[in-house]
Design a protein around this motif. Structure first.
Motif, PDB file in Angstrom:
ATOM      1  N   GLY A 224      -7.530 -35.969  11.311  1.00 15.89           N
ATOM      2  CA  GLY A 224      -8.284 -36.426  10.288  1.00 15.89           C
ATOM      3  C   GLY A 224      -7.807 -37.038   9.158  1.00 15.89           C
ATOM      4  O   GLY A 224      -8.062 -38.385   8.359  1.00 15.89           O
ATOM      5  N   VAL A 225      -7.332 -36.144   8.372  1.00 14.48           N
ATOM      6  CA  VAL A 225      -6.591 -35.574   7.297  1.00 14.48           C
ATOM      7  C   VAL A 225      -5.485 -36.790   6.781  1.00 14.48           C
ATOM      8  O   VAL A 225      -4.901 -37.844   6.222  1.00 14.48           O
ATOM      9  N   GLN A 226      -4.672 -36.985   8.541  1.00 15.91           N
ATOM     10  CA  GLN A 226      -3.021 -37.891   8.182  1.00 15.91           C
ATOM     11  C   GLN A 226      -3.860 -39.181   7.726  1.00 15.91           C
ATOM     12  O   GLN A 226      -2.960 -40.035   7.799  1.00 15.91           O
ATOM     13  N   ARG A 227      -4.376 -39.381   9.202  1.00 17.68           N
ATOM     14  CA  ARG A 227      -5.236 -40.762   9.178  1.00 17.68           C
ATOM     15  C   ARG A 227      -5.380 -40.903   8.086  1.00 17.68           C
ATOM     16  O   ARG A 227      -5.618 -42.633   7.638  1.00 17.68           O
ATOM     17  N   PHE A 228      -6.146 -40.413   7.015  1.00 14.71           N
ATOM     18  CA  PHE A 228      -6.601 -40.649   5.960  1.00 14.71           C
ATOM     19  C   PHE A 228      -5.218 -41.083   5.074  1.00 14.71           C
ATOM     20  O   PHE A 228      -5.666 -42.041   3.915  1.00 14.71           O
TER      21      PHE A 228
END
Length: 790
Positions: free
Chosen positions: A267-271
């Motif tokens: 999720g952080v990476q996609r953000f």
């Protein structure tokens, strides 16, 4: 097709129309037309990985800033969909930010769609936003420890306590007769010098390479040496990490690791990937493997189809610009030019390598001299390696990646180059090679030449580039002795490389804490006098009697006016100590000292915030002094840099005295490079005599060489002797690159000298002895015989 963040606003129709309007298109074409080949290849980038290998003076930053503005315009980037530009230092970030804004203003576009970071600034932004994932407390205190820092010293002592068998092996060294006095001496050397140096080196080297203590321990199993150096290093590293976590401290490498831990979460990476359109990296030759990994994660285009080879597709929107021949930080940071060379080699296989080999900075003869040095060094080191390793023509001793220089020659620009005054005409011969009798005659001759040059062109810029700070102080002192009032000089001394703000604030704080101490009074008055806040006077007459100075009685002699001014200033400081709360004391002292210097004022405020963080749970003046004393004695506190902080180094009519390292990124009309002796360039690694009981090597350099061998997949790892030899090669390569950087700072005149006599040590410049020149100097004289000057 440009991805958009799911929560971002769509670009308004009128903005879309503006982005493709004939007027904007025309302006973009005009911007591109102002670039030279190589720069245009960056500007024409449309996606995917791109390596740009540039030469000195080719306009890397200009090309990147223009390419950034054109990308922002073409892709209609905005606050939720940005171009990330990363560079090495804060001053470089400020410079490229200003250039991008100027280009956007030229295009009549908003000042948005991009962010400029240093690598650590970018990592901190990510880690701080996701503390649960990064494992970093946003309130953590940043430290930059050296080998004398309490953290390092404590890690050493704790390691000794749990590893007595390794410690005893080190004490015994290569030979030991058991004599108690010698045992105590060796223990002192190990505790205070050898092990702190090993810990400091290994922590930076391994951590920046993404290696943890357990990784070093596994590597240690592959080497069978007299000392298990990698195992010792792993233990020191583990103790250090434990102390960091326990004390809520972080270092710069921890920021990178924290960001990478956060980005492991999908999720952080996609953000972040949804917000980043692409990453442009400047000075890529100075990146470590860990930093490169961070940029590659952010630069992934998650919507592009995955392939087996990311370099063959547009999945990695990463543009890396650098010059591997200007990599001059690898002996004191984990950066290694081999990594960028390998990136260039891979990109070349996929036709994604651009070269910027045209440079307009220097006169042709200066470029020819720099090219000659590059080729001469590579050929000689290749030949030396062949002799040592029995290499043949079919099996060379060193692959091109491991030579000091990448084979790229500096070329002059085309006649129709858009840059004004490109490849200026040389002054005199353009290259002057001198052999004075000694270092004193060197400075005399250098000063006389500089005065003559300024007489012809008063607005010219000139610099003396030295290898060490001690050489710079010697040059400044001798120039002042010979030419005081005739030559305006500026020595870029310790004040500019490492902030003196903490030491000066400490002196004043110690005084207000104990005003009746003669030593503290004299130290405070010295600071005030150096800052020209009080008149110059004999402090030895004031300091022995603090009470009489601060509180003169009716029977005491009348104080002269300079003494009264000093007393009033000191009384004001003491009054502030009584009336102000503690948290306001350092800002008050800073305002008193640095009212006219915004950079130092900002640095003092940064220092006050740091101390407030570390003393929040035990606020007292004694605690503040304890923390500040630790910072002064064992850290390299970094000053706040302003956007024009380097302008003072390149002022017209001024002869700047500066180290070769500090000169990188700058240029002058005339450059003087004295003291080019073999002792300095390439020099040799120094083994402290007191530590030779371990062997003819240092544990720190051996371990560094073994770690780098593992990163370059050079297995089996070299043993102690082979690793020491490799460390010597790394130093030699870097010293020659440093000379190359120094030579390419010159525009119209390059003056180089190697005196017949020089001091054994620059701390005692009067002790002269015959010194052989840097090996490059005789070769230059043979190649450019007309440039020899008596």
């Amino acid at each position: 097709m440009v991805r958009s963040h799911p929560n971002s606003f769509s670009t308004p129709p009128d903005a879309q129309a503006a982005a493709t309007s004939p007027t904007l298109t025309s302006l973009m074409q005009q911007l591109r037309a102002g670039l030279r080949p190589g720069q245009r290849e960056i500007a024409d980038w449309q996606g995917g990985p791109l390596a740009v290998s540039a030469v000195p003076g080719s306009g890397k930053s200009t090309g990147m800033a223009t390419a950034a503005a054109l990308t922002i315009a073409q892709q209609q980037l905005h606050a939720r969909r940005q171009l990330i530009v990363v560079t090495f230092t804060r001053s470089a970030a400020a410079n490229i930010r200003a250039k991008i804004r100027a280009n956007l203003q030229y295009l009549s576009l908003p000042m948005g769609g991009f962010m400029v970071y240093t690598l650590h600034g970018l990592a901190w932004s990510i880690a701080r936003m996701h503390p649960q994932r990064s494992g970093i407390n946003p309130d953590s205190v940043l430290v930059t420890p050296n080998q004398g820092h309490r953290l390092i010293r404590t890690a050493v002592e704790q390691w000794i306590a749990v590893n007595p068998q390794y410690y005893l092996a080190l004490i015994e060294g290569q030979q030991f007769d058991g004599e108690e006095t010698e045992r105590l001496r060796r223990q002192s050397v190990l505790r205070t010098e050898v092990l702190p140096d090993l810990a400091n080196t290994v922590i930076r080297e391994a951590k920046s390479s993404g290696l943890m203590p357990a990784d070093l321990l596994r590597l240690s199993e592959q080497v069978n040496d007299d000392y298990p150096v990698l195992a010792i290093a792993a233990g020191l590293y583990e103790q250090y990490q434990t102390l960091l976590q326990r004390r809520n401290l972080i270092d710069y490498d921890e920021m990178i690791l924290g960001a990478l831990r956060a980005l492991q979460d999908e999720g952080v990476q996609r953000f972040w990937q949804n917000q980043v359109f692409a990453v442009f990296e400047d000075e890529a030759q100075d990146s470590t493997p860990l930093q490169t990994r961070l940029l590659e994660i952010l630069a992934v285009n998650a919507e592009a189809p995955e392939g087996h080879d990311r370099f063959a597709s547009d999945r990695l929107n990463l543009v890396r610009v650098g010059d591997p021949n200007q990599a001059i930080n690898s002996t004191f940071t984990p950066a290694d030019p081999i990594f960028f060379r390998e990136f260039c080699a891979i990109c070349a296989q996929h036709d994604r390598l651009a070269t910027m080999n045209q440079a307009g900075r220097s006169s042709p003869i200066i470029m020819q001299a720099a090219n000659f040095v590059l080729q001469w060094v590579n050929e000689n080191i290749q030949a030396s390696g062949a002799r040592q390793n029995g290499a043949t023509e079919d099996r060379p001793s060193l692959p091109p990646t491991f030579l000091p220089f990448r084979e790229q020659m500096i070329q002059p620009v085309a006649l129709d180059d858009p840059q004004a005054n490109a490849n200026p005409a040389p002054v005199g011969q353009g290259l002057e090679l001198c052999t004075p009798d000694d270092v004193y005659a060197t400075v005399e001759q250098l000063g006389k030449r500089a005065i003559a040059l300024f007489a012809q062109t008063p607005q010219a810029q000139a610099a003396v580039l030295v290898r060490t700070n001690e050489q710079g102080r010697f040059v400044a002192k001798e120039l002042n002795r010979w030419y005081e009032g005739k030559l305006r000089t500026y020595e870029v001394g310790q004040r500019d490389r490492q902030s003196q703000v903490p030491a000066e604030i400490l002196a004043l704080l110690q005084f207000v804490d104990r005003p009746h101490s003669p030593d503290y009074l004299k130290a405070a008055l010295t600071v005030l006098m150096d800052r020209r806040l009080i008149p110059t006077q004999d402090l030895n007459a004031l300091a022995p009697l603090p009470e009489q100075f601060l509180y003169p009685g009716p029977l005491d002699p009348v104080q002269p006016d300079p003494v009264q001014q000093a007393r009033r200033f000191c009384s004001g400081l003491l009054k502030a100590r009584l009336e102000l709360p503690l948290y306001q004391l350092i800002p008050f002292l800073a305002l008193s000292l640095y009212r006219e210097n915004q950079t130092e004022l900002a640095t003092a405020n940064k220092l006050a915030e740091r101390i407030a963080q570390q003393t929040s749970d035990r606020s007292s003046l004694s605690t503040m002094l304890e923390v500040l004393s630790e910072i002064v004695s064992s850290e390299q506190f970094e000053p706040v840099e302003t956007e024009d902080s380097e302008n003072r180094y390149t002022q017209s009519g001024q002869l700047t005295i500066i180290t070769m390292h500090k000169a990188k990124g700058l240029d002058w009309d005339y450059v003087f490079i004295p003291f080019l002796h073999e002792q300095s360039i390439p020099g040799t690694l120094w083994i402290p005599p007191q530590a030779k009981f371990l062997g003819e090597f240092t544990l720190a350099e051996v371990t560094r060489a073994q770690i780098r061998a593992s990163l370059h997949q050079q297995f089996p790892l070299p043993n102690l002797a082979a690793a020491w030899q490799r460390a010597e090669q790394l130093k030699m390569a870097e010293e020659y690159r440093l000379l190359y950087v120094a030579m390419t700072r010159a525009k119209q005149l390059l003056w180089m000298s190697a005196a017949k006599q020089a001091p054994f040590t620059w701390s005692k410049p009067d002790n002269l002895e015959d010194k052989p020149p840097c090996p490059v100097i005789p070769a230059l004289k043979a190649q450019f015989s007309r440039s020899q000057v008596r």
